[in-house]
Design a protein around this motif. Structure first.
Motif, PDB file in Angstrom:
ATOM      1  N   ASP A  81       0.164  -1.617  -0.041  1.00 29.12           N
ATOM      2  CA  ASP A  81       0.327   0.050  -0.290  1.00 29.12           C
ATOM      3  C   ASP A  81       0.818   1.505  -0.026  1.00 29.12           C
ATOM      4  OD1 ASP A  81      -2.103  -1.596   0.040  1.00 29.12           O
ATOM      5  OD2 ASP A  81      -2.352  -1.621   1.694  1.00 29.12           O
ATOM      6  N   ALA A  82       0.409   2.781  -0.597  1.00 28.09           N
ATOM      7  CA  ALA A  82       1.085   3.435  -0.765  1.00 28.09           C
ATOM      8  C   ALA A  82       0.799   4.225   0.534  1.00 28.09           C
ATOM      9  CB  ALA A  82       0.893   4.291  -1.662  1.00 28.09           C
ATOM     10  N   PRO A  83       2.099   4.714   0.708  1.00 25.54           N
ATOM     11  CA  PRO A  83       1.469   6.045   2.054  1.00 25.54           C
ATOM     12  C   PRO A  83       0.805   6.861   2.512  1.00 25.54           C
ATOM     13  CG  PRO A  83       4.075   6.151   1.350  1.00 25.54           C
ATOM     14  CD  PRO A  83       3.097   5.773   0.647  1.00 25.54           C
ATOM     15  N   SER A  84      -0.319   6.414   3.131  1.00 26.55           N
ATOM     16  CA  SER A  84      -1.055   7.153   3.614  1.00 26.55           C
ATOM     17  C   SER A  84      -1.977   8.671   2.628  1.00 26.55           C
ATOM     18  CB  SER A  84      -1.817   7.539   4.881  1.00 26.55           C
ATOM     19  OG  SER A  84      -1.619   6.046   5.652  1.00 26.55           O
ATOM     20  N   GLY A  85      -2.440   8.865   2.015  1.00 21.66           N
ATOM     21  CA  GLY A  85      -3.447   9.912   1.890  1.00 21.66           C
ATOM     22  C   GLY A  85      -1.888  10.447   0.127  1.00 21.66           C
ATOM     23  N   THR A  86      -1.262   9.906  -0.611  1.00 23.13           N
ATOM     24  CA  THR A  86      -1.226  10.088  -1.415  1.00 23.13           C
ATOM     25  C   THR A  86      -0.534   8.242  -2.396  1.00 23.13           C
ATOM     26  OG1 THR A  86       1.824   9.039  -0.555  1.00 23.13           O
ATOM     27  CG2 THR A  86       1.078  11.230  -0.867  1.00 23.13           C
ATOM     28  N   THR A  87      -0.400   8.490  -3.871  1.00 27.59           N
ATOM     29  CA  THR A  87       0.052   7.285  -4.408  1.00 27.59           C
ATOM     30  C   THR A  87       1.143   7.770  -5.067  1.00 27.59           C
ATOM     31  OG1 THR A  87      -1.129   8.368  -6.203  1.00 27.59           O
ATOM     32  CG2 THR A  87      -2.508   7.036  -5.420  1.00 27.59           C
ATOM     33  N   ALA A  88       0.986   6.337  -6.216  1.00 24.88           N
ATOM     34  CA  ALA A  88       2.683   6.220  -6.240  1.00 24.88           C
ATOM     35  C   ALA A  88       2.866   7.354  -8.059  1.00 24.88           C
ATOM     36  CB  ALA A  88       3.517   5.090  -6.595  1.00 24.88           C
ATOM     37  N   ASN A  89       2.263   7.720  -7.793  1.00 27.64           N
ATOM     38  CA  ASN A  89       1.901   8.485  -9.468  1.00 27.64           C
ATOM     39  C   ASN A  89       2.872   9.552  -9.458  1.00 27.64           C
ATOM     40  OD1 ASN A  89      -1.345   7.654  -8.616  1.00 27.64           O
ATOM     41  ND2 ASN A  89      -0.271   6.666 -10.659  1.00 27.64           N
ATOM     42  N   LEU A  90       4.038   8.865 -10.208  1.00 31.15           N
ATOM     43  CA  LEU A  90       5.403  10.138 -10.263  1.00 31.15           C
ATOM     44  C   LEU A  90       6.360   9.584 -11.578  1.00 31.15           C
ATOM     45  CD1 LEU A  90       6.318  12.635 -10.213  1.00 31.15           C
ATOM     46  CD2 LEU A  90       7.575  11.791  -7.790  1.00 31.15           C
ATOM     47  N   ALA A 142      10.687  15.366 -25.045  1.00 34.47           N
ATOM     48  CA  ALA A 142      11.685  14.821 -24.808  1.00 34.47           C
ATOM     49  C   ALA A 142      12.030  14.786 -26.328  1.00 34.47           C
ATOM     50  CB  ALA A 142      11.216  13.285 -23.552  1.00 34.47           C
ATOM     51  N   GLN A 143      13.108  14.196 -27.617  1.00 31.48           N
ATOM     52  CA  GLN A 143      12.504  13.550 -28.717  1.00 31.48           C
ATOM     53  C   GLN A 143      12.090  14.621 -29.570  1.00 31.48           C
ATOM     54  OE1 GLN A 143      16.048  11.498 -29.387  1.00 31.48           O
ATOM     55  NE2 GLN A 143      16.834  12.183 -27.597  1.00 31.48           N
ATOM     56  N   GLY A 144      12.273  15.286 -29.058  1.00 33.25           N
ATOM     57  CA  GLY A 144      10.840  15.522 -30.355  1.00 33.25           C
ATOM     58  C   GLY A 144       9.061  15.288 -30.229  1.00 33.25           C
ATOM     59  N   LYS A 145       9.441  14.363 -28.703  1.00 31.12           N
ATOM     60  CA  LYS A 145       7.440  14.398 -28.389  1.00 31.12           C
ATOM     61  C   LYS A 145       7.772  14.844 -27.220  1.00 31.12           C
ATOM     62  CE  LYS A 145       4.370  10.383 -26.646  1.00 31.12           C
ATOM     63  NZ  LYS A 145       3.603   9.912 -27.532  1.00 31.12           N
ATOM     64  N   ARG A 146       5.981  15.784 -27.197  1.00 34.21           N
ATOM     65  CA  ARG A 146       5.821  16.381 -25.854  1.00 34.21           C
ATOM     66  C   ARG A 146       4.195  15.420 -24.995  1.00 34.21           C
ATOM     67  NH1 ARG A 146       5.623  22.545 -27.655  1.00 34.21           N
ATOM     68  NH2 ARG A 146       3.950  22.491 -25.926  1.00 34.21           N
ATOM     69  N   PHE A 147       4.747  15.420 -23.581  1.00 36.55           N
ATOM     70  CA  PHE A 147       3.410  15.489 -23.626  1.00 36.55           C
ATOM     71  C   PHE A 147       3.344  16.485 -21.831  1.00 36.55           C
ATOM     72  CE2 PHE A 147       7.951  14.021 -22.375  1.00 36.55           C
ATOM     73  CZ  PHE A 147       7.985  13.864 -20.422  1.00 36.55           C
ATOM     74  N   VAL A 148       2.460  15.813 -20.868  1.00 37.83           N
ATOM     75  CA  VAL A 148       2.535  16.281 -19.716  1.00 37.83           C
ATOM     76  C   VAL A 148       2.394  15.240 -18.677  1.00 37.83           C
ATOM     77  CG1 VAL A 148       0.624  18.267 -20.097  1.00 37.83           C
ATOM     78  CG2 VAL A 148      -0.144  16.281 -19.512  1.00 37.83           C
ATOM     79  N   ALA A 149       3.049  16.234 -17.080  1.00 38.34           N
ATOM     80  CA  ALA A 149       2.906  15.002 -16.726  1.00 38.34           C
ATOM     81  C   ALA A 149       3.213  15.989 -15.125  1.00 38.34           C
ATOM     82  CB  ALA A 149       4.281  14.205 -16.331  1.00 38.34           C
ATOM     83  N   ASN A 150       3.139  15.220 -14.754  1.00 38.25           N
ATOM     84  CA  ASN A 150       2.780  15.362 -12.773  1.00 38.25           C
ATOM     85  C   ASN A 150       4.143  16.175 -12.287  1.00 38.25           C
ATOM     86  OD1 ASN A 150       1.865  13.111 -12.279  1.00 38.25           O
ATOM     87  ND2 ASN A 150       2.370  13.210 -10.066  1.00 38.25           N
ATOM     88  N   LEU A 151       4.500  16.906 -11.583  1.00 39.38           N
ATOM     89  CA  LEU A 151       6.046  16.760 -10.732  1.00 39.38           C
ATOM     90  C   LEU A 151       6.542  16.770  -9.350  1.00 39.38           C
ATOM     91  CD1 LEU A 151       6.532  21.156 -11.753  1.00 39.38           C
ATOM     92  CD2 LEU A 151       7.094  18.888 -13.192  1.00 39.38           C
ATOM     93  N   SER A 152       4.929  16.261  -8.568  1.00 40.28           N
ATOM     94  CA  SER A 152       5.146  15.700  -7.213  1.00 40.28           C
ATOM     95  C   SER A 152       3.791  14.015  -7.307  1.00 40.28           C
ATOM     96  CB  SER A 152       5.119  16.248  -6.125  1.00 40.28           C
ATOM     97  OG  SER A 152       4.289  17.162  -6.233  1.00 40.28           O
ATOM     98  N   ALA A 153       4.148  12.913  -6.525  1.00 40.28           N
ATOM     99  CA  ALA A 153       3.119  12.011  -6.435  1.00 40.28           C
ATOM    100  C   ALA A 153       1.918  13.749  -5.602  1.00 40.28           C
ATOM    101  CB  ALA A 153       3.410  11.678  -5.072  1.00 40.28           C
TER     102      ALA A 153
END
Length: 615
Positions: free
Chosen positions: A32-41, A155-166
């Motif tokens: 289980d991930a720590p309380s209140g967070t997930t491992a989505n990073l 990166a390498q010509g591909k654009r994407f979005v991503a969250n900076l923290s969990a």
């Protein structure tokens, strides 16, 4: 840290030992991930170019997964449905019954819905068990609600979005995973070379088409060829069983190709139904047509008396939309008991802190081991529910040999197809314990339904899943021996489970209609193997005493293999004629008995039926 290619080690065990030495272990697999967070990073973002915050109005498409309360009970129930001594033997749950017994309590679902809605997000479809919520909202609202900034990257010509923290949220919410906070990771379909012709130098072997010097015969197989080779009784052609293909985009042209294929081979027309996830509206993409042609035609070719073929098609192959497609199949109370999924991405490795990309493959982002979307955490729940309902998803092990499609960026890795990238990570969803992983073989016939030679394809996916313990049905299997890198005392799940023809993408394959044109050996890759197995399993299911069939296929396949492999499977352990040694997918050779490339081997339908009818 050392690089694997420079370690001077040989063999799967040595490679995995070296890999384990590079990992920083952060707890047991699937902890289980720590309380209140997930491992989505997504790890490795520092190696991409940060283009700054996304526009506040940028829409984000998420799937929020809630933890079901009794995963151990679910696994026990699935095992009981395959135990002749259990009162649950072959008593499969409907989606509503599963929800009542194992679903997320209504009050918990309501709490999460209220939290998301209060944050400005729109909650759309909710799965029957209450564990999969389709959610849409602006980047600004997502950032504020989950307390993480979302940036654009290149990166390498591909654009994407991503969250900076969990992401974070109140600790009393049962949120287990969030898919869609980053858009780099997505599913891919293998590349298909299509059928090719060549000149012939006779090698003393009678074959269906042409020959290559020192290689043997190449060319296309037909539905009749495979029905004979895989020992399908004339009475077992899928009657009363439905088929399914999990895909995306356009379907009208795929159905047209299926009709032309059926006409060419004199097969019955299988009724086709198309279903889309709630909220999806754009189905214009046609780039996957060759894949869906293979899936539909290979499935129905060997089960042409099936009651129907359902296409569960989403908008695209983004992780969020693939999750919705899988959930839609699982939740369909009137749907087929089997489906084919011929796409994938690298398995995620929960519990392992960021694997530095330069350690293994020198890719800029290394998301193949990252938890950007942690897709396995979501699909594991969905496919476990499917197994409790007696359903089976047949998934391709991939076309990258003993590696996986590392990252879908131009110039970085192959994305998927015909390149072993040297990364000992398996392909998901085939790697999941409640999915039937299908490997590939090169098959030569005499054109009259008789096998001349069949051996493991060099690019067939397969191997040790690294962190997923071997499920109950794999316990005691001779040949399954590799440990989890996170716990050397535990044997990990191995794939493939079973195999079927993949061809070699050089001319050996299955004859199909592609883009309106009949193509000799045009179907190839493990994306051919998975739908072939679906059709063959539907034939086995048609001999079951009830329309519910025999249940999750792996339970039956492994019991049959352990009891008498030769009665139910052709043991793919022959030599590759191009090398004179046992065929290998890189790290793993095909060996007598169960192996990491072809599993138990290719099926003998009559043998499987006979075994199951005696249980």
């Amino acid at each position: 840290m050392p690089k694997l290619h420079a370690l001077g080690l040989k063999g799967p065990a040595a490679i995995l030992t070296a890999l384990a030495a590079t990992l920083v272990w952060a707890g047991p697999a699937h902890a289980d991930a720590p309380s209140g967070t997930t491992a989505n990073l997504l790890p490795g973002l520092s190696q991409a170019t940060d283009l700054g915050p996304v526009a506040s109005s940028t829409p984000l498409d998420l799937v929020v997964t809630l933890a079901r309360p009794d995963a151990a009970g679910e696994r026990a129930y699935i095992a009981a449905t395959a135990d002749p001594g259990s009162p649950q033997y072959r008593h499969f749950l409907t989606p509503a019954q599963f929800a009542q017994r194992f679903g997320v309590p209504d009050a918990e679902v309501a709490k999460v819905r209220d939290f998301l809605s209060a944050g400005g997000l729109t909650v759309g479809h909710v799965s029957t068990a209450g564990d999969q919520l389709s959610v849409r909202g602006s980047a600004a609202d997502v950032e504020a609600l989950f307390r993480t900034a979302v940036h654009s990257f290149s990166a390498q010509g591909k654009r994407f979005v991503a969250n900076l923290s969990a992401p974070s949220f109140p600790s009393d919410l049962p949120i287990a995973n969030i898919v869609g906070l980053e858009t780099l990771t997505s599913f891919t379909v293998p590349h298909h070379a299509g059928g090719q012709q060549s000149t012939c130098l006779p090698l003393g072997v009678t074959c269906t088409d042409t020959c290559l010097p020192a290689v043997g015969c190449t060319g296309g197989t037909t539905p009749a060829d495979l029905a004979g080779v895989y020992q399908r009784p004339a009475s077992a052609r899928g009657a009363g069983q439905g088929l399914a293909v999990l895909g995306e985009g356009q379907s009208d042209d795929v159905i047209a190709d299926l009709r032309a294929f059926e006409q060419h081979f004199g097969l019955s027309q299988v009724p086709v139904t198309v279903k889309h996830p709630a909220g999806d509206t754009d189905f214009s993409d046609d780039s996957g047509r060759p894949e869906w042609d293979i899936d539909t035609q290979a499935s129905s070719a060997l089960a042409d008396q099936a009651s129907g073929l359902t296409l569960y098609f989403g908008t695209d192959l983004s992780d969020a939309d693939v999750a919705r497609v899988f959930s839609m199949f699982t939740d369909d109370a009137d749907g087929p008991m089997q489906a084919s999924a011929s796409y994938g991405e690298c398995e995620s490795l929960p519990g392992v802190s960021s694997l530095v990309s330069t350690t293994i493959a020198q890719t800029p982002l290394g998301d193949y081991v990252g938890l950007g979307n942690d897709m396995d955490a979501t699909l594991d729940q969905i496919t476990r529910q499917a197994a409790a309902e007696g359903k089976t998803i047949f998934a391709s092990t991939g076309d990258n040999g003993s590696s996986c499609p590392v990252v879908a960026l131009p110039g970085i890795g192959s994305a998927n197809g015909l390149l072993n990238e040297g990364v000992p990570v398996t392909n998901s969803p085939a790697s999941l314990p409640y999915v039937t992983a299908v490997g590939g073989t090169v098959l030569y016939t005499d054109g009259h339904g008789h096998r001349v030679r069949e051996y493991g394809w060099t690019h067939s996916g397969g191997g040790d899943t690294l962190v997923t313990p071997a499920p109950d049905y794999q316990q005691g299997v001779s040949g399954l021996s590799l440990p989890c890198v996170t716990d050397p005392g535990v044997t990990c799940r191995g794939i493939a489970d079973v195999a079927a023809q993949s061809g070699d993408a050089l001319g050996n394959g299955f004859d199909i209609v592609m883009d309106g044109t009949y193509t000799d050996a045009g179907g190839s890759g493990t994306s051919l193997s998975a739908p072939l197995l679906q059709g063959l399993w539907a034939d086995v299911q048609s001999a079951a005493p009830t329309s519910g069939g025999w249940g999750f296929a792996n339970e039956s396949l492994y019991r049959a293999g352990k009891a008498d492999q030769s009665a139910s499977f052709f043991d793919v352990s022959s030599f590759d004629p191009t090398t004179g040694v046992p065929s290998s997918n890189g790290l793993y050779p095909t060996l007598p008995g169960w192996d990491y490339v072809t599993g138990w081997g290719t099926p003998k339908v009559d043998g499987l039926i006979g075994f199951l009818q005696q249980q």
